[in-house]
Design an enzyme around this catalytic site. Structure first.
Site, PDB file in Angstrom:
ATOM      1  N   ASN A  18     101.513  -2.581  57.672  1.00 21.49           N
ATOM      2  CA  ASN A  18     102.321  -2.516  58.890  1.00 21.49           C
ATOM      3  C   ASN A  18     101.421  -2.618  60.120  1.00 21.49           C
ATOM      4  O   ASN A  18     100.189  -2.599  60.003  1.00 21.49           O
ATOM      5  CB  ASN A  18     103.112  -1.199  58.905  1.00 21.49           C
ATOM      6  CG  ASN A  18     104.296  -1.234  59.860  1.00 21.49           C
ATOM      7  OD1 ASN A  18     104.649  -2.282  60.403  1.00 21.49           O
ATOM      8  ND2 ASN A  18     104.911  -0.087  60.075  1.00 21.49           N
ATOM      9  N   CYS A  77     105.835  -7.282  66.698  1.00 22.83           N
ATOM     10  CA  CYS A  77     105.460  -7.242  65.279  1.00 22.83           C
ATOM     11  C   CYS A  77     105.272  -8.641  64.706  1.00 22.83           C
ATOM     12  O   CYS A  77     104.392  -8.877  63.873  1.00 22.83           O
ATOM     13  CB  CYS A  77     106.508  -6.480  64.486  1.00 22.83           C
ATOM     14  SG  CYS A  77     108.202  -7.073  64.761  1.00 22.83           S
ATOM     15  N   HIS A 126     112.150  -6.384  61.676  1.00 23.28           N
ATOM     16  CA  HIS A 126     110.738  -6.035  61.835  1.00 23.28           C
ATOM     17  C   HIS A 126     109.879  -6.937  60.953  1.00 23.28           C
ATOM     18  O   HIS A 126     110.265  -7.268  59.820  1.00 23.28           O
ATOM     19  CB  HIS A 126     110.521  -4.568  61.451  1.00 23.28           C
ATOM     20  CG  HIS A 126     109.128  -4.074  61.651  1.00 23.28           C
ATOM     21  ND1 HIS A 126     108.452  -4.187  62.853  1.00 23.28           N
ATOM     22  CD2 HIS A 126     108.249  -3.468  60.792  1.00 23.28           C
ATOM     23  CE1 HIS A 126     107.241  -3.655  62.726  1.00 23.28           C
ATOM     24  NE2 HIS A 126     107.098  -3.224  61.491  1.00 23.28           N
TER      25      HIS A 126
END
Length: 366
Positions: free
Chosen positions: A332, A174, A312
């Site tokens: 995201n 990520c 994250h």
């Protein structure tokens, strides 16, 4: 004689004196099923895993669940959690909801190793030091951020400069996706043409980070600065794998040779708001919870004490207001099937923010 037989049947059916058939299963046990949500699991599987032909006969759901037993029990756990969470949110008149998505039978929220997020936490103490060092080194940049801070609504998704939603797949990369998407918009602002930069180069070559096991966006920017840019995804395709040999003989994407980056001031809503007006901001938050992992729609507005760790990386792309106040707009990297076509909203709150979303942020400035 016949009347005596009828009298016997009457007493047999109305008293417990005579033993009943010991082989007949009690009614209450008929509802006990090892795979209580086997039908729901099959429907989930068809939707997200392996679509079947419309004329295919429905299988025996329990047999199907038994065949996928390990994944079924993760699904059952998440299914119950999602139902309970939505009921709780509804009772609180909350504006958002969660739903089953593709992660429902693989991600166990009690096991960090199933979640494809960073398996180590961002040091909040270190994050708080970085921006103040940058402020001393580059005070003009921080003064500039106060301009236009009264803009009521803004989203990079409305500008045509934001990259499409990407998918990191089964890899905790990520941090690399947040970095490249952040830099891609910065390049387009400078009138450079870029489709997609190489996340895989960062995974393989940014040795201060840990590939699919996590990393930090400012360390990824350090790698890009040190190497005078980064190549494109076309030349160095993403494969969601870690531990591969770093390929350094690739051409740098024109305009990717950034020189400086800036941190946001931790726990400062005003600074985060001002920063995202300059460029999308690579931020970090807590994704190891039902609210973010299974987000569907609305503004995530939960008590701040539900989050203990930052694990994250995402991209802050803007902010807006509703009747309850201000919220962040987040892009995201779990594909467009997740959330609201790959995006979500998170309520602005004091200090560290909802899901710890106001602790760490960084973006290129030169």
């Amino acid at each position: 004689m016949y009347s005596i037989f009828l009298l016997f049947l009457y007493f047999y059916s109305t008293t417990s004196f005579f033993p009943k058939n010991p082989f007949k299963q009690p009614v209450q046990l008929l509802s006990m099923n090892k795979y209580e949500f086997s039908k729901e699991y099959f429907e989930f599987y068809v939707k997200f895993k392996q679509p079947l032909l419309l004329n295919t006969d429905a299988p025996d759901y329990d047999i199907f669940a038994k065949k996928h037993e390990k994944n079924y029990f993760i699904f059952e756990k998440n299914f119950k959690n999602i139902q309970e969470t939505n009921a709780q949110l509804k009772s609180q008149n909350n504006t958002f909801s969660v739903e089953i998505n593709e992660f429902a039978d693989t991600v166990d929220l009690d096991n960090v190793f199933t979640q494809n997020i960073m398996n180590y936490d961002i040091d909040k103490t270190q994050a708080s030091k970085n921006p103040f060092l940058k402020m001393v080194r580059n005070p003009i940049h921080f003064l500039k951020k106060t301009v236009n801070n009264n803009i009521k609504r803004f989203s990079w998704n409305d500008t045509g400069l934001l990259s499409p939603v990407k998918n990191q797949l089964s890899c905790g990369s990520c941090w690399a996706f947040s970095t490249t998407s952040c830099l891609e918009t910065f390049m387009r602002k400078q009138n450079y043409t870029v489709e997609r930069l190489s996340e895989q180069e960062l995974v393989d070559c940014s040795d201060k980070n840990s590939g699919c096991n996590g990393g930090l966006m400012h360390l990824a920017f350090d790698y890009i600065i040190d190497n005078q840019g980064i190549t494109t995804n076309d030349q160095y395709p993403y494969n969601a794998t870690t531990g591969l040999k770093c390929l350094t003989n690739k051409t740098r994407a024109i305009g990717s040779n950034m020189q400086k980056y800036a941190f946001t001031i931790p726990e400062s809503v005003q600074d985060l708001k001002s920063s995202v007006l300059q460029n999308p901001v690579a931020i970090a938050l807590d994704a190891g919870n039902v609210y973010f992992r299974f987000y569907k729609e609305g503004v995530i507005d939960v008590p701040q004490n539900v989050s203990k760790s930052i694990n994250h990386a995402v991209l802050l792309v803007g902010y807006d207001y509703d009747e309850k106040g201000m919220y962040w707009i987040i892009q995201n990297s779990w594909g467009e099937q997740w959330g609201d076509k790959g995006f979500c909203k998170i309520r602005v709150a004091p200090k560290e923010g909802v899901l710890l979303s106001q602790v760490y942020g960084v973006y290129p400035i030169e």
